[in-house]
Design a protein around this motif. Structure first.
Motif, PDB file in Angstrom:
ATOM      1  N   TYR A 173      77.544  26.430  30.023  1.00  0.00           N
ATOM      2  CA  TYR A 173      78.097  27.319  28.992  1.00  0.00           C
ATOM      3  C   TYR A 173      77.103  28.391  28.536  1.00  0.00           C
ATOM      4  O   TYR A 173      77.493  29.315  27.820  1.00  0.00           O
ATOM      5  N   LEU A 191      81.479  32.039  29.285  1.00  0.00           N
ATOM      6  CA  LEU A 191      82.533  32.008  28.261  1.00  0.00           C
ATOM      7  C   LEU A 191      83.378  33.282  28.230  1.00  0.00           C
ATOM      8  O   LEU A 191      84.306  33.379  27.418  1.00  0.00           O
ATOM      9  N   LEU A 194      88.277  35.211  29.953  1.00  0.00           N
ATOM     10  CA  LEU A 194      89.297  34.243  29.565  1.00  0.00           C
ATOM     11  C   LEU A 194      90.639  34.564  30.213  1.00  0.00           C
ATOM     12  O   LEU A 194      91.078  35.706  30.244  1.00  0.00           O
ATOM     13  N   THR A 209      81.822  30.018  33.779  1.00  0.00           N
ATOM     14  CA  THR A 209      80.725  29.088  33.523  1.00  0.00           C
ATOM     15  C   THR A 209      79.764  29.153  34.710  1.00  0.00           C
ATOM     16  O   THR A 209      80.125  29.574  35.800  1.00  0.00           O
ATOM     17  N   ARG A 238      87.602  27.168  24.355  1.00  0.00           N
ATOM     18  CA  ARG A 238      86.620  28.233  24.525  1.00  0.00           C
ATOM     19  C   ARG A 238      86.321  28.942  23.209  1.00  0.00           C
ATOM     20  O   ARG A 238      85.168  29.284  22.911  1.00  0.00           O
ATOM     21  N   LYS A 242      82.554  29.245  21.662  1.00  0.00           N
ATOM     22  CA  LYS A 242      81.919  30.538  21.351  1.00  0.00           C
ATOM     23  C   LYS A 242      81.440  30.565  19.912  1.00  0.00           C
ATOM     24  O   LYS A 242      80.379  31.112  19.606  1.00  0.00           O
TER      25      LYS A 242
END
Length: 370
Positions: A173, A191, A194, A209, A238, A242
């Motif tokens: 991560y 991260l 998305l 990742t 996620r 974050k």
């Protein structure tokens, strides 16, 4: 074949029993914690208590064996590989750490034995599967690799339970990720990227990742337009990660984050490994796509329950060792996962864990689909 297995943890124990039960390997498991060795000792596997952080002791230990199988945290990969090189032993590990893999590649130069890191699920098997799909096309536009080790029954806000190493989880991560974009090798942020998708009626999210591609970017450089790897989680995971890593700046204090996760996020043996790989490109003059998909669940065995991540990770490294024994691997030097043909892997007794019917037979050990 005499094997020293370093590490008697969640994954190490599964590797030890699979290799031992096959009847073809003399396995000794080494760990600094006697308590960690107790379970594998109950299975009839030889054990040895040793401080694995001491390179001199580690090299002396390794010199008694033909093969080193490293199931320690990624921070120990370079030290274990260094000991293997000094002792003239073959070396296999599970590391997802990019820096460690580069160092091991350097150690392998001129070696008379095999150095094969990244032999688990991702990196590992997914690179083998993706490379096989790529070979079926005349030219390749996109390679998308999506992999997740997930709880079957998520109940917390993270929608996540611990199924494997917390060290490895936080590491992937927090470090830049390899990718190919517009035909060029790039580093992208973890991260980010998305996306959401549906599979078998369940919604998932996926994001960048580190480490899951292994050496595939280097292997396919100049052959594909785009290539990326993303971890799969349930929607919402996620966003919270974050918040922890960036807003609370725990990426700068990773030990605190690891301690929090170990204390507050329960582990589970009821998990599922999801693999979803798509490759698109030109074949016979037509733009087309091919997909490789698997869902692998935890199973009951005669030695007790094995989680999906134990099965898939242990099967990956055990198959690699088995292919060395049977002469299906190069005999020396650095070996990337994509050097293994998918057909050879799936035909292997350990590799059958990834078969659509999920069946692996090792000695009297049988893992079968529910």
């Amino acid at each position: 074949m005499k094997i020293i297995l370093l590490g008697a943890g969640h994954i190490g124990g599964a590797i030890a029993t699979l290799l031992h039960d096959s009847g073809d390997y003399q396995v000794t498991v080494a760990d600094r914690e006697a308590a960690a060795l107790a379970k594998v000792a109950e299975a009839g596997v030889a054990t040895e208590v040793i401080d694995l952080s001491d390179l001199t002791l580690l090299t002396r230990l390794v010199s008694r064996f033909e093969v080193v199988v490293n199931a320690l945290p990624y921070q120990m990969a370079i030290k274990a590989a260094t000991a293997a090189r000094a002792a003239g032993a073959h070396y296999f590990d599970l590391t997802e750490d990019v820096y460690a893999t580069r160092a091991i590649r350097a150690l392998a130069e001129g070696a008379g034995t095999v150095f094969m890191p990244q032999c688990g699920l991702a990196p590992g098997f997914v690179g083998i599967a993706a490379h096989e799909l790529v070979k079926r096309f005349d030219s390749v536009r996109d390679v998308k690799m999506r992999v997740g080790a997930l709880p079957e029954f998520p109940t917390n806000a993270l929608k996540y339970n611990l199924t494997w190493s917390v060290d490895g989880l936080v590491n992937e991560y927090c470090h830049p990720c390899d990718a190919i974009r517009a035909g060029k090798l790039e580093r992208v942020l973890p991260l980010e990227g998305l996306e959401h998708f549906m599979l078998d009626g369940t919604e998932y999210e996926a994001f960048n990742t580190s480490g899951g591609l292994g050496t595939l970017c280097e292997t396919l450089a100049g052959q594909v337009e785009s290539l990326d790897y993303k971890s799969v989680r349930y929607p919402g995971h996620r966003k919270l990660m974050k918040f922890l890593l960036e807003d609370l700046r725990l990426s700068e204090d990773q030990q605190t984050l690891k301690n929090l996760m170990r204390a507050a996020v329960p582990s589970t043996m009821q998990d599922v490994v999801l693999i979803f790989i798509t490759v698109s490109g030109e074949r016979d003059g037509q733009f087309s796509q091919e997909t490789f998909s698997r869902k692998i669940f935890a199973q009951e065995t005669r030695r007790g329950r094995m989680s999906a991540i134990q099965i898939t990770t242990a099967a990956g490294i055990c198959a690699a060792v088995d292919l060395l024994r049977t002469g299906r691997l190069p005999k020396a030097g650095f070996v990337g996962q994509e050097s293994i043909a998918l057909g050879d892997f799936l035909a292997n007794r350990f590799g059958r864990a990834y078969h659509p019917q999920m069946r692996i037979e090792v000695g009297s050990e049988i893992l079968a689909a529910a």
